[in-house]
Motif scaffolding. Structure first.
Motif, short mmCIF file in Angstrom:
data_model
loop_
_atom_site.label_atom_id
_atom_site.label_comp_id
_atom_site.label_asym_id
_atom_site.label_seq_id
_atom_site.Cartn_x
_atom_site.Cartn_y
_atom_site.Cartn_z
N GLY A 93 0.82 -1.21 0.00
CA GLY A 93 0.00 0.00 0.00
C GLY A 93 0.85 1.26 0.00
N THR A 94 1.93 1.24 0.75
CA THR A 94 2.84 2.38 0.80
C THR A 94 3.49 2.61 -0.56
OG1 THR A 94 3.29 1.96 3.14
CG2 THR A 94 4.86 3.34 1.97
N VAL A 95 3.93 1.55 -1.20
CA VAL A 95 4.55 1.67 -2.52
C VAL A 95 3.53 2.18 -3.54
CG1 VAL A 95 5.58 0.37 -4.42
CG2 VAL A 95 6.37 -0.01 -2.09
N ALA A 96 2.32 1.63 -3.51
CA ALA A 96 1.28 2.06 -4.45
C ALA A 96 0.94 3.53 -4.23
CB ALA A 96 0.03 1.20 -4.27
N LEU A 97 0.80 3.93 -2.98
CA LEU A 97 0.51 5.33 -2.67
C LEU A 97 1.63 6.24 -3.15
CD1 LEU A 97 -1.55 7.20 -1.31
CD2 LEU A 97 -0.28 6.89 0.81
N PHE A 116 1.43 6.74 -6.92
CA PHE A 116 0.32 7.59 -7.35
C PHE A 116 0.42 9.03 -6.87
CE2 PHE A 116 -1.80 3.37 -7.70
CZ PHE A 116 -2.00 3.42 -9.06
N THR A 117 1.33 9.32 -5.92
CA THR A 117 1.45 10.69 -5.41
C THR A 117 2.83 11.28 -5.69
OG1 THR A 117 2.17 9.93 -3.23
CG2 THR A 117 -0.20 10.29 -3.55
N ALA A 118 3.53 10.74 -6.65
CA ALA A 118 4.83 11.27 -7.07
C ALA A 118 5.91 11.11 -5.99
CB ALA A 118 4.72 12.72 -7.52
N VAL A 119 5.81 10.15 -5.14
CA VAL A 119 6.78 9.70 -4.15
C VAL A 119 7.06 10.71 -3.02
CG1 VAL A 119 9.12 8.82 -3.77
CG2 VAL A 119 7.89 8.18 -5.82
N PHE A 120 7.19 11.98 -3.31
CA PHE A 120 7.63 12.96 -2.30
C PHE A 120 6.75 12.98 -1.04
CE2 PHE A 120 7.73 17.19 -0.40
CZ PHE A 120 9.05 17.22 0.00
N VAL A 148 4.78 10.74 0.34
CA VAL A 148 4.91 9.49 1.09
C VAL A 148 6.31 9.38 1.68
CG1 VAL A 148 4.81 6.97 0.94
CG2 VAL A 148 3.14 8.36 -0.27
N GLY A 149 7.31 9.75 0.91
CA GLY A 149 8.68 9.73 1.42
C GLY A 149 8.86 10.65 2.61
N LEU A 150 8.27 11.83 2.54
CA LEU A 150 8.34 12.78 3.65
C LEU A 150 7.62 12.23 4.88
CD1 LEU A 150 9.27 15.56 4.58
CD2 LEU A 150 7.11 16.47 3.72
N ALA A 151 6.42 11.66 4.68
CA ALA A 151 5.68 11.07 5.80
C ALA A 151 6.44 9.90 6.42
CB ALA A 151 4.30 10.61 5.32
N TYR A 152 7.11 9.10 5.59
CA TYR A 152 7.89 7.96 6.08
C TYR A 152 9.06 8.45 6.94
CZ TYR A 152 10.00 3.33 6.00
OH TYR A 152 10.52 2.12 6.37
N ILE A 153 9.74 9.49 6.49
CA ILE A 153 10.87 10.04 7.24
C ILE A 153 10.40 10.63 8.56
CG2 ILE A 153 12.62 11.86 7.23
CD1 ILE A 153 12.93 11.25 4.20
N ILE A 154 9.26 11.31 8.54
CA ILE A 154 8.72 11.87 9.79
C ILE A 154 8.34 10.74 10.74
CG2 ILE A 154 6.75 13.12 10.76
CD1 ILE A 154 6.90 14.93 8.22
N ALA A 155 7.69 9.69 10.22
CA ALA A 155 7.33 8.55 11.07
C ALA A 155 8.56 7.88 11.65
CB ALA A 155 6.50 7.54 10.28
N LEU A 156 9.61 7.78 10.86
CA LEU A 156 10.86 7.19 11.32
C LEU A 156 11.44 7.99 12.48
CD1 LEU A 156 13.19 5.17 10.95
CD2 LEU A 156 14.11 6.71 9.21
N ALA A 157 11.34 9.31 12.41
CA ALA A 157 11.88 10.17 13.46
C ALA A 157 11.01 10.16 14.72
CB ALA A 157 12.02 11.60 12.95
#
Length: 62
Positions: free
Chosen positions: A33-37, A40-44, A46-55
């Motif tokens: 689901g994360t990869v699909a999202l 469909f949202t040009a990666v940025f 989701v990538g930003l949300a992933y980095i924030i969640a990681l922190a």
């Protein structure tokens, strides 16, 4: 109430595994689901949300 935390079931950092554990879903479903999202949202976003969640999310066992 369960706390949201990174999982030991990690492929990269455990964020998707932790979310899957929190919502009682197979981690593979959350990862797909994360990869699909991201696709469909040009990666940025989701990538930003992933980095924030990681922190923000503590590691499992902390």
């Amino acid at each position: 109430m369960k706390k949201l935390k990174r999982s030991n079931d990690a492929k990269i950092s455990g964020v998707c595994g932790g979310i899957a554990e929190y919502i009682n879903v197979d981690p593979t479903v959350v990862r797909l689901g994360t990869v699909a999202l991201a696709l469909f949202t040009a990666v940025f976003p989701v990538g930003l949300a992933y980095i924030i969640a990681l922190a923000v999310m503590p590691e499992d066992g902390v």
